[in-house]
Design an enzyme around this catalytic site. Structure first.
Site, PDB file in Angstrom:
ATOM      1  N   ASN A   1       0.698  -0.744   0.200  1.00  0.00           N
ATOM      2  CA  ASN A   1       0.273  -0.100   0.268  1.00  0.00           C
ATOM      3  C   ASN A   1       0.836   1.273   0.131  1.00  0.00           C
ATOM      4  OD1 ASN A   1      -2.241   1.738   0.424  1.00  0.00           O
ATOM      5  ND2 ASN A   1      -3.537  -0.386   1.222  1.00  0.00           N
ATOM      6  N   ARG A   2       0.361   2.341   0.897  1.00  0.00           N
ATOM      7  CA  ARG A   2       0.531   3.612   0.046  1.00  0.00           C
ATOM      8  C   ARG A   2       1.829   4.092   1.545  1.00  0.00           C
ATOM      9  NH1 ARG A   2      -3.875   2.758  -2.878  1.00  0.00           N
ATOM     10  NH2 ARG A   2      -3.071   3.803  -4.863  1.00  0.00           N
TER      11      ARG A   2
ATOM     12  N   HIS B   1       3.256  -0.193  -2.716  1.00  0.00           N
ATOM     13  CA  HIS B   1       3.996  -1.916  -2.619  1.00  0.00           C
ATOM     14  C   HIS B   1       5.347  -1.521  -2.315  1.00  0.00           C
ATOM     15  CE1 HIS B   1      -0.045  -2.385  -2.982  1.00  0.00           C
ATOM     16  NE2 HIS B   1      -0.514  -2.532  -4.181  1.00  0.00           N
TER      17      HIS B   1
ATOM     18  N   HIS C   1      -1.265  -9.908  -4.014  1.00  0.00           N
ATOM     19  CA  HIS C   1      -2.125  -8.885  -4.323  1.00  0.00           C
ATOM     20  C   HIS C   1      -2.712  -9.631  -5.934  1.00  0.00           C
ATOM     21  CE1 HIS C   1      -3.338  -5.096  -6.419  1.00  0.00           C
ATOM     22  NE2 HIS C   1      -2.445  -4.153  -4.938  1.00  0.00           N
ATOM     23  N   SER C   2      -3.011 -11.131  -5.727  1.00  0.00           N
ATOM     24  CA  SER C   2      -4.151 -11.584  -6.461  1.00  0.00           C
ATOM     25  C   SER C   2      -5.403 -10.674  -6.367  1.00  0.00           C
ATOM     26  CB  SER C   2      -4.224 -13.312  -5.881  1.00  0.00           C
ATOM     27  OG  SER C   2      -3.497 -13.916  -5.709  1.00  0.00           O
ATOM     28  N   TYR C   3      -6.346 -10.751  -7.312  1.00  0.00           N
ATOM     29  CA  TYR C   3      -7.634 -10.324  -7.936  1.00  0.00           C
ATOM     30  C   TYR C   3      -8.336 -11.784  -8.339  1.00  0.00           C
ATOM     31  CZ  TYR C   3      -4.905  -5.702  -9.478  1.00  0.00           C
ATOM     32  OH  TYR C   3      -4.391  -4.285  -9.735  1.00  0.00           O
TER      33      TYR C   3
ATOM     34  N   ASP D   1     -11.241   1.301  -3.507  1.00  0.00           N
ATOM     35  CA  ASP D   1      -9.872   1.009  -3.379  1.00  0.00           C
ATOM     36  C   ASP D   1      -9.376   1.541  -1.148  1.00  0.00           C
ATOM     37  OD1 ASP D   1      -6.774   0.426  -3.255  1.00  0.00           O
ATOM     38  OD2 ASP D   1      -6.337   1.939  -4.770  1.00  0.00           O
TER      39      ASP D   1
ATOM     40  N   GLU E   1      -6.818  -7.172  -0.144  1.00  0.00           N
ATOM     41  CA  GLU E   1      -5.035  -7.036   0.272  1.00  0.00           C
ATOM     42  C   GLU E   1      -5.171  -7.518   1.744  1.00  0.00           C
ATOM     43  OE1 GLU E   1      -3.263  -4.435  -1.398  1.00  0.00           O
ATOM     44  OE2 GLU E   1      -5.301  -4.432  -2.984  1.00  0.00           O
TER      45      GLU E   1
END
Length: 323
Positions: free
Chosen positions: A77-78, A103, A173-175, A230, A288
């Site tokens: 993340n940020r 990330h 980070h799987s979608y 998000d 996540e």
């Protein structure tokens, strides 16, 4: 099973491990610790891949930004302003998301080749992140162990040690698309989270932990996910020593169910509204498990500092079933 998956331009080989157990087949890459595919049956016992990925290495190299299936770090993340204070010193990181670090920076863990070692029903990926990599302090020895449980659940265990104070926050980070294709917005989601962290225009937390009651962030009862997320959710359980169930995702069409259990205190829900070709916005949902965004700049958030002599540990388990 271990096989050569491709080769980087500098000649570095990339390997792929295939794990199979209880009707589940998972493929893991040494490049970026990527979960390339997860094949599970639907309610009619038809197998299908439920995570977004590319069939070859070139696909991942050409499309790095979505972090498809990747192991992200040092900090998932940020981090606001691509900087953070630690023990009286300010550390500057590599910005890669406007003014912020996302990330792990320009070349985070998702763009590194990991050393793989087989373990029972799985593979252990490890690497050393040198002091100063992407601006982070400390030499970090880090590993991620992927195993298939007797039930077919995918378990990911992270460990790290450092020789100097640093910050660590790792995730996968799987979608997920439990239908196997198409818009995943019709999936139904339930989250054990009564609060979330509101964000500013740059998706940096404002600092408060807001109640989800009466808002579009209330997933305490299962409902369709939709789009436009998000955001980090504050899990009711907090940090735990063993994984506790925090999320359930259900696709009514296929009958597939994904459960998520974790030791982490937060979960970032990302509905992939910005996915580009060859995918389309909304084709997957990322769940996540993590510590909160920008925690190094927010002492009121659960801490992410790792010091010499300590061991960073985190565990997340993805379970699969039908109904």
């Amino acid at each position: 099973m271990n096989e050569l998956f491709g080769t980087l331009s500098d000649g570095t080989p990339v390997h792929r491990w295939t794990l199979e157990r209880a009707g589940v087949r998972v493929r893991i890459l040494s490049y970026g610790g990527i979960v390339q595919s997860v094949e599970v049956p639907d309610r009619e016992m038809r197998a299908g891949n439920v995570v977004l990925g590319f069939p070859d290495l070139d696909g991942y190299l050409a499309h790095p930004d979505p972090y498809l299936g990747a192991l992200v770090g040092r900090y998932a993340n940020r981090i606001a302003g691509a900087r953070f204070p630690l023990d009286g010193r300010m550390y500057a990181l590599e910005p890669n998301n406007g003014p912020n670090a996302l990330h792990g920076g320009v070349r985070g863990f998702d763009k590194r080749v990991w050393e793989g070692t087989p373990v029972e029903h799985g593979v252990r990926l490890a690497r050393v992140s040198p002091h100063g990599e992407e601006g982070f302090p400390g030499r970090l020895e880090v590993s991620a162990t992927y195993t298939l449980q007797e039930s077919g659940a995918l378990r990911i265990e992270y460990e790290a040690v450092t020789d100097a104070p640093t910050v660590v926050n790792l995730t996968n980070h799987s979608y997920f698309n439990l239908a196997g294709a198409g818009d995943a917005g019709g999936h139904e989601l339930r989250l054990a989270a009564s609060r979330y962290t509101p964000v500013d225009a740059d998706l940096i937390p404002a600092g408060s932990l807001d109640d989800v009651t009466g808002t579009r962030f209330d997933f305490r009862e299962a409902r369709k996910v939709g789009a436009g997320y998000d955001h980090n959710f504050v899990l009711d359980k907090g940090v735990t020593d063993v994984p506790a169930k925090v999320a359930e995702l259900y696709d009514p069409a296929s009958g597939r169910v994904l459960t998520v259990a974790t030791t982490e205190p937060g979960l970032q829900l990302y509905t992939a509204d910005h996915l580009g070709e060859p995918f389309a916005p909304g084709d997957g949902i990322a769940l996540e498990t993590q510590h909160f965004p920008d925690s190094p700049n927010r002492p009121e958030f659960p801490g992410t500092v790792l010091r010499p002599g300590e061991v960073y540990r985190s565990e997340t388990v993805y379970g699969f079933g039908t109904r």
